[in-house]
Design an enzyme around this catalytic site. Structure first.
Site, PDB file in Angstrom:
ATOM      1  N   HIS A  52     -17.754   5.614   4.966  1.00  0.00           N
ATOM      2  CA  HIS A  52     -16.554   6.434   4.848  1.00  0.00           C
ATOM      3  C   HIS A  52     -15.297   5.804   5.416  1.00  0.00           C
ATOM      4  O   HIS A  52     -14.248   5.818   4.769  1.00  0.00           O
ATOM      5  CB  HIS A  52     -16.827   7.770   5.540  1.00  0.00           C
ATOM      6  CG  HIS A  52     -15.742   8.783   5.393  1.00  0.00           C
ATOM      7  ND1 HIS A  52     -15.257   9.162   4.160  1.00  0.00           N
ATOM      8  CD2 HIS A  52     -15.041   9.507   6.297  1.00  0.00           C
ATOM      9  CE1 HIS A  52     -14.299  10.075   4.330  1.00  0.00           C
ATOM     10  NE2 HIS A  52     -14.132  10.274   5.619  1.00  0.00           N
ATOM     11  N   LEU A  61      -5.909  11.413   8.883  1.00  0.00           N
ATOM     12  CA  LEU A  61      -4.628  11.836   8.309  1.00  0.00           C
ATOM     13  C   LEU A  61      -3.559  11.865   9.391  1.00  0.00           C
ATOM     14  O   LEU A  61      -2.408  11.492   9.156  1.00  0.00           O
ATOM     15  CB  LEU A  61      -4.774  13.204   7.635  1.00  0.00           C
ATOM     16  CG  LEU A  61      -5.631  13.207   6.358  1.00  0.00           C
ATOM     17  CD1 LEU A  61      -5.804  14.625   5.818  1.00  0.00           C
ATOM     18  CD2 LEU A  61      -5.018  12.324   5.280  1.00  0.00           C
ATOM     19  N   LEU A 108     -17.535  12.566  -1.041  1.00  0.00           N
ATOM     20  CA  LEU A 108     -17.368  13.274   0.220  1.00  0.00           C
ATOM     21  C   LEU A 108     -17.468  14.785   0.065  1.00  0.00           C
ATOM     22  O   LEU A 108     -16.859  15.370  -0.833  1.00  0.00           O
ATOM     23  CB  LEU A 108     -15.992  12.914   0.788  1.00  0.00           C
ATOM     24  CG  LEU A 108     -15.631  13.534   2.135  1.00  0.00           C
ATOM     25  CD1 LEU A 108     -16.546  13.003   3.216  1.00  0.00           C
ATOM     26  CD2 LEU A 108     -14.183  13.204   2.465  1.00  0.00           C
ATOM     27  N   GLN A 161     -17.629   4.083  10.073  1.00  0.00           N
ATOM     28  CA  GLN A 161     -18.155   5.448  10.084  1.00  0.00           C
ATOM     29  C   GLN A 161     -18.930   5.808   8.824  1.00  0.00           C
ATOM     30  O   GLN A 161     -18.444   5.598   7.713  1.00  0.00           O
ATOM     31  CB  GLN A 161     -16.993   6.433  10.232  1.00  0.00           C
ATOM     32  CG  GLN A 161     -17.432   7.888  10.245  1.00  0.00           C
ATOM     33  CD  GLN A 161     -16.312   8.783  10.725  1.00  0.00           C
ATOM     34  OE1 GLN A 161     -15.411   9.119   9.980  1.00  0.00           O
ATOM     35  NE2 GLN A 161     -16.350   9.142  11.989  1.00  0.00           N
ATOM     36  N   HIS A 169     -20.032   9.025   7.095  1.00  0.00           N
ATOM     37  CA  HIS A 169     -19.798  10.469   7.112  1.00  0.00           C
ATOM     38  C   HIS A 169     -21.123  11.153   6.803  1.00  0.00           C
ATOM     39  O   HIS A 169     -21.813  10.752   5.866  1.00  0.00           O
ATOM     40  CB  HIS A 169     -18.740  10.822   6.064  1.00  0.00           C
ATOM     41  CG  HIS A 169     -18.227  12.224   6.162  1.00  0.00           C
ATOM     42  ND1 HIS A 169     -19.017  13.322   5.904  1.00  0.00           N
ATOM     43  CD2 HIS A 169     -17.013  12.701   6.502  1.00  0.00           C
ATOM     44  CE1 HIS A 169     -18.290  14.422   6.073  1.00  0.00           C
ATOM     45  NE2 HIS A 169     -17.072  14.067   6.439  1.00  0.00           N
ATOM     46  N   GLU A 207      -5.545   3.175   7.830  1.00  0.00           N
ATOM     47  CA  GLU A 207      -6.936   2.771   8.066  1.00  0.00           C
ATOM     48  C   GLU A 207      -7.067   1.282   8.326  1.00  0.00           C
ATOM     49  O   GLU A 207      -7.929   0.853   9.090  1.00  0.00           O
ATOM     50  CB  GLU A 207      -7.831   3.190   6.888  1.00  0.00           C
ATOM     51  CG  GLU A 207      -9.313   2.922   7.159  1.00  0.00           C
ATOM     52  CD  GLU A 207     -10.248   3.449   6.086  1.00  0.00           C
ATOM     53  OE1 GLU A 207      -9.806   4.269   5.257  1.00  0.00           O
ATOM     54  OE2 GLU A 207     -11.424   3.045   6.079  1.00  0.00           O
ATOM     55  N   GLY A 262       0.844  -1.194   0.000  1.00  0.00           N
ATOM     56  CA  GLY A 262       0.000   0.000   0.000  1.00  0.00           C
ATOM     57  C   GLY A 262       0.872   1.234   0.000  1.00  0.00           C
ATOM     58  O   GLY A 262       1.869   1.304   0.715  1.00  0.00           O
ATOM     59  N   ARG A 276     -19.160  12.883  13.971  1.00  0.00           N
ATOM     60  CA  ARG A 276     -19.839  12.389  12.767  1.00  0.00           C
ATOM     61  C   ARG A 276     -20.969  11.416  13.043  1.00  0.00           C
ATOM     62  O   ARG A 276     -21.997  11.443  12.365  1.00  0.00           O
ATOM     63  CB  ARG A 276     -18.810  11.748  11.838  1.00  0.00           C
ATOM     64  CG  ARG A 276     -17.899  12.793  11.243  1.00  0.00           C
ATOM     65  CD  ARG A 276     -16.829  12.175  10.385  1.00  0.00           C
ATOM     66  NE  ARG A 276     -16.004  13.232   9.810  1.00  0.00           N
ATOM     67  CZ  ARG A 276     -14.874  13.010   9.159  1.00  0.00           C
ATOM     68  NH1 ARG A 276     -14.422  11.771   9.003  1.00  0.00           N
ATOM     69  NH2 ARG A 276     -14.188  14.014   8.658  1.00  0.00           N
ATOM     70  N   PHE A 315     -13.285  21.918  13.091  1.00  0.00           N
ATOM     71  CA  PHE A 315     -13.757  20.634  12.576  1.00  0.00           C
ATOM     72  C   PHE A 315     -14.615  19.968  13.643  1.00  0.00           C
ATOM     73  O   PHE A 315     -14.503  20.304  14.832  1.00  0.00           O
ATOM     74  CB  PHE A 315     -12.553  19.734  12.244  1.00  0.00           C
ATOM     75  CG  PHE A 315     -12.518  19.283  10.813  1.00  0.00           C
ATOM     76  CD1 PHE A 315     -12.110  20.142   9.809  1.00  0.00           C
ATOM     77  CD2 PHE A 315     -12.886  17.984  10.453  1.00  0.00           C
ATOM     78  CE1 PHE A 315     -12.070  19.729   8.496  1.00  0.00           C
ATOM     79  CE2 PHE A 315     -12.846  17.562   9.139  1.00  0.00           C
ATOM     80  CZ  PHE A 315     -12.440  18.433   8.146  1.00  0.00           C
ATOM     81  N   ARG A 369     -14.453   7.860  14.751  1.00  0.00           N
ATOM     82  CA  ARG A 369     -13.279   8.695  14.537  1.00  0.00           C
ATOM     83  C   ARG A 369     -13.665  10.158  14.396  1.00  0.00           C
ATOM     84  O   ARG A 369     -14.658  10.471  13.732  1.00  0.00           O
ATOM     85  CB  ARG A 369     -12.549   8.234  13.270  1.00  0.00           C
ATOM     86  CG  ARG A 369     -11.377   9.123  12.890  1.00  0.00           C
ATOM     87  CD  ARG A 369     -10.590   8.573  11.724  1.00  0.00           C
ATOM     88  NE  ARG A 369     -11.305   8.608  10.459  1.00  0.00           N
ATOM     89  CZ  ARG A 369     -11.539   9.702   9.739  1.00  0.00           C
ATOM     90  NH1 ARG A 369     -11.147  10.883  10.158  1.00  0.00           N
ATOM     91  NH2 ARG A 369     -12.175   9.623   8.582  1.00  0.00           N
ATOM     92  N   GLU A 374     -16.183  17.943   6.122  1.00  0.00           N
ATOM     93  CA  GLU A 374     -16.664  18.568   7.343  1.00  0.00           C
ATOM     94  C   GLU A 374     -16.131  20.003   7.456  1.00  0.00           C
ATOM     95  O   GLU A 374     -16.685  20.828   8.183  1.00  0.00           O
ATOM     96  CB  GLU A 374     -16.118  17.736   8.504  1.00  0.00           C
ATOM     97  CG  GLU A 374     -16.845  17.808   9.778  1.00  0.00           C
ATOM     98  CD  GLU A 374     -16.345  16.703  10.702  1.00  0.00           C
ATOM     99  OE1 GLU A 374     -16.509  15.525  10.343  1.00  0.00           O
ATOM    100  OE2 GLU A 374     -15.785  17.008  11.744  1.00  0.00           O
ATOM    101  N   ALA A 430       0.065   6.242   4.979  1.00  0.00           N
ATOM    102  CA  ALA A 430       0.756   5.407   5.970  1.00  0.00           C
ATOM    103  C   ALA A 430       1.912   4.639   5.336  1.00  0.00           C
ATOM    104  O   ALA A 430       3.022   4.601   5.877  1.00  0.00           O
ATOM    105  CB  ALA A 430      -0.232   4.436   6.622  1.00  0.00           C
TER     106      ALA A 430
END
Lengths: 593, 239
Positions: free
Chosen positions: A366, A414, A249, A237, A239, A397, A13, A285, A117, A408, A252, A17
């Site tokens: 999300h 992030l 998306l 979650q 969103h 994630e 990946g 959220r 936020f 979360r 927020e 991360a």
């Protein structure tokens, strides 16, 4: 025979991360980064509003307040020691990103710009605090680009469009991964001392999602098949503000800049007593998604449909600033400068201009709070006693540290990526200094190669996309913002049928080069596995906490359920186990926003 | 409405040359994206159709294609942008100037090599501020390169450029955009290194300012303007 490559460590990946881990690990170890996409296609690039760190660039703030908000946001399911690591490291790591050249927006004093936020507050006043460091509404894009650029500078080894399909585990050791080179269809073995999964999420389990097509849960599914448990998968979650029907998306940050949610009666409903009378639209959220769901259920969706309005027109924002006694005012130019991508999305996909009219939004699948259990150094933990599987790491994630618990906070994904990507990368490099390269077992790739041959030659006549659509419909209907025993039983029954149907999936493309027909069919198996874990874990938790909201058990049960769920695959069945949440300074109390 | 799709097909394992595949889809909505239609063809009609895609909302840069003769992202191009009425014709081909691997998939490596040639990474070896905090930058300095930070490396610009078609050694608009992003960043200390690359024979002077790149950019970056700003620095020696 698969071609064998040898490295100290393999990172699977190349989102935030994986790239952060690669930068750190490759300072002292020989590292390969494998991604089924080009790295810059990773979904970190779709993150918008900001990265949370208590820099206090505009107003008073500190990491302990960030910890408190994160724990409260998690509905007290986060491990508080890990949360403190997240929030303290956040400050250093965001500054480090700036030193790498990340083009953050700036305040007039030249410091990194921050915005409000959801759920981020001043602990003393309870009022929203500016903690989300951002680059317009493309913060994730800038993080991904900056990290990839630094990887180029540091000559990190990339294997782009190599799709990892198995983990080579022998007893309590890992020996590498099996991957398909997408361009040729050839299998490769990456033989290594250590492996890190940084594969992202699994939002494609649901019908309406903000997630990319490629987010199919490959990492968690492979881990599960290799005897590693998945933790807290019932907490997914939704969103609150996805574009109606499309799920794209809408950050927020829109509400952080003053935007409000409005129902068919023109009410700013988040201000109602039963929702979030204090911080209103900036509640966390799970709270906002439930409010939207309940407004729609009560017939207050716009035009009787399943959506509400998100209004960031200057007239509306300034009206509510005035009502709330705030001095701040915004104009159209400000919106265009701070939310350019949002404006582009709604203009492109809806023909709606957000500086002039409200946007239709609904909750969208999300982010997975759960995942592969790890400690704060990314080391994978394989049981309730927190036994480490040496050499196996997870970050981002796909990992469950757990800093997000049951829900979360916005901007913390992030933060999680860069903080735990860094810590895991460092720890993995140290591990590689000490560890030996253990031999590959015979036929290390045989099992997964046989599974691909089975799919390639299957004549069952079932189409993968039909199975996928049915899974998405069932999970959306039954394991969504609200769930009950009845709905989760239904989902589990549906998934049983769909898993049987999956055994009959056949494909049309029998070739080797770029066979996405084959790879999509295999990915569907991963989605079905993650869906199953989500529904079963949810059914076994008789309480409502964070994103797991049950109509049949509406209350949180701290006496019995301050516990993390662990789901183990055993043959065709499963076993559940539990481990206690690590508590700390913050005692559970009713969650009021 | 009904959509008649004409898609350029090529499978290196079977075909000696490319050909046009024709597909008819019913019940198409004007707000479907071209990616939605390609998925319908792949999932409902012919599973062998191959394309890259990921985010499906125009930010990952995977699905740049030539749609009715112009470069666009399939996921960001709605049917309504291509026409209306009861029936619509859509022609879809791979982007031009890069080798086709299969169907709509091209070899991106030469494009990425051009990108890497401009040293697209932040260079500043001065010690960071002693207080352990961020380097400062004024809002005005930050604004100078804002537009070019938006690039998603989709290659829509470079593969719409006649100069690139004429000579694929030209670094192309996307590489210049990424050079611009660092040359105009007040914190970066190595603009002259990048200027040496983009000022060379296969650099910005190959640009004939025909604006194809600007028209093609799905992120609406003013690419031709960015190229002109780089040319101006090369000409005047002042950033």
């Amino acid at each position: 025979m698969p071609k064998v490559h040898t490295f100290d460590a393999v990172i699977v990946g190349a989102g935030g991360a994986g790239l952060m881990a690669a930068l750190y690990a490759s300072r002292s170890a020989n590292v390969a980064v494998l991604s089924k996409l080009y790295p810059t296609r990773s979904h970190t690039g779709a993150a918008q509003g900001g990265i949370g760190a208590a820099l206090a660039n505009m107003e008073e703030d500190n990491w302990e307040w960030h910890s408190y908000d994160t724990v409260k946001g998690s509905d007290y399911l986060a491990d508080q020691d890990a949360v403190d690591v997240l929030t303290q490291e956040a400050i250093k790591t965001v500054v480090e990103l700036e030193h790498m050249g990340l083009p953050f927006d700036r305040f007039p004093n030249g410091r990194i710009s921050q915005r409000r936020f959801g759920g981020h507050t001043n602990k003393e006043t309870g009022k929203p605090v500016m903690r989300a460091c951002h680059a317009a509404d493309r913060t994730g894009h800038m993080i991904l680009q900056t990290l990839y650029q630094q990887c180029i500078k540091n000559e990190v080894n990339f294997f782009d469009e190599f799709h990892v399909v198995d983990l080579i585990r022998v007893g309590d050791t890992v020996r590498g991964v099996v991957a398909i080179e997408i361009a040729t269809g050839e299998f490769h073995i990456f033989h290594s001392k250590a492996v890190m999964f940084a594969t992202g999420g699994w939002g494609r389990v649901w019908e309406v999602t903000s997630n990319a097509h490629s987010l199919t849960g490959d990492g968690p599914a492979i881990a599960l098949r290799r005897g590693i448990p998945l933790q807290d998968m019932e907490f997914f979650q939704f969103h609150p503000t996805g574009i109606y029907k499309l799920g794209i998306l809408i950050t927020e940050g829109v509400r952080g800049e003053g935007g409000v949610l409005i129902n068919s009666e023109g009410e700013r409903f988040m201000a109602k007593e039963e929702y979030a009378p204090h911080i209103k639209d900036l509640a966390s959220r799970d709270v906002v998604s439930r409010a939207i769901y309940l407004e729609v259920k009560a017939g207050r969706g716009i035009n009787g449909q399943k959506y509400v309005h998100l209004d960031v027109t200057p007239e509306t924002v300034n009206h509510y600033y005035e009502l709330d006694g705030e001095d701040r005012r915004i104009d159209r130019e400000y919106i265009e400068a701070k939310l350019p991508d949002i404006a582009d999305f709604t203009r492109t996909y809806l023909g709606v201009d957000p500086v002039k009219e409200p946007m239709p939004v609904q909750p969208t699948a999300h982010y997975g709070m759960g995942g592969i259990p790890t400690d704060v150094n990314g080391r994978v933990l394989i049981d309730a006693q927190k036994t480490v599987l040496p050499g196996f790491y997870a970050a981002g994630e796909v990992a469950c540290v757990s800093v997000h618990g049951a829900n979360r906070l916005g901007t913390n994904s992030l933060t999680d990526l860069v903080v735990f990507g860094k810590l895991a990368g460092k720890n993995m490099a140290e591990y590689c200094q000490e560890a030996e390269l253990l031999p590959l077992p015979d036929g290390a790739a045989d099992e997964v190669m046989a599974e691909f041959e089975r799919i390639r030659n299957n004549n069952g006549g079932v189409k993968a996309h039909e199975v996928r659509r049915k899974m998405q419909e069932s999970m959306t209907e039954n394991v969504s913002v609200f769930r009950t025993k009845e709905t989760m039983d239904k989902a589990i029954a549906d998934l049983k049928e769909l898993r049987e149907a999956y055994q009959k999936v056949s494909i049309e493309d029998k070739g080797k080069v770029f066979n996405s027909d084959l790879l999509e069919a295999w990915e569907l198996g991963c989605l079905l596995d993650t869906a199953q874990v989500t529904a079963v874990s949810g059914l076994a938790r008789p309480e409502s906490r964070g994103a797991h909201a049950r109509d049949d058990y509406p209350d949180r049960d701290d006496e019995n359920w301050l516990m993390h769920t662990l789901y183990f695959k055993e043959g065709d069945g499963y076993r559940l186990d539990y481990k206690p949440v690590t508590m700390g300074r913050y005692e559970p109390k009713p969650r009021v926003y | 409405m009904q959509a008649q799709l004409r898609i350029r097909r090529y499978n290196p394992e079977k075909d000696s040359a490319g050909y046009w595949g024709e597909y008819t889809l019913n019940d198409v909505n004007s707000n479907d994206s071209v990616l939605d239609l390609l998925h319908r063809v792949k999932w409902e009609i012919d599973g062998t159709l191959s394309l890259r895609r990921s985010c499906a909302h125009g930010v990952c840069g995977s699905d740049a294609m030539r749609i009715n003769g112009a470069n666009m992202l399939a996921c960001k191009t709605l049917v309504s942008r291509l026409g209306d009425g009861d029936s619509i014709k859509i022609q879809i081909e791979p982007i031009l100037g890069l080798k086709v691997i299969k169907d709509l998939i091209v070899d991106m490596e030469p494009f990425m090599d051009h990108y890497k040639s401009v040293m697209p990474y932040f260079i500043n070896d001065d010690p960071p501020p002693e207080d352990g905090r961020e380097r400062l930058q004024s809002q005005e300095d930050r604004a100078r390169f804002d537009d070019t930070t938006k690039c998603i490396l989709c290659a829509a610009c470079t593969t719409s450029c006649p100069s690139f078609w004429a000579n694929d050694k030209y670094v192309g608009p996307a590489a210049v955009v990424n050079a611009h992003r660092f040359i105009f960043d007040s914190r970066d200390k190595a603009p002259e290194k990048r200027l040496a690359v983009v000022g060379d024979t296969f650099g910005v002077w190959r640009c004939r300012t025909n604006f194809n790149c600007t028209n093609a950019c799905p992120r609406e970056i003013e690419i031709t303007k960015a190229i002109a700003e780089v040319k101006n620095v090369l000409y005047t020696g002042e950033i």
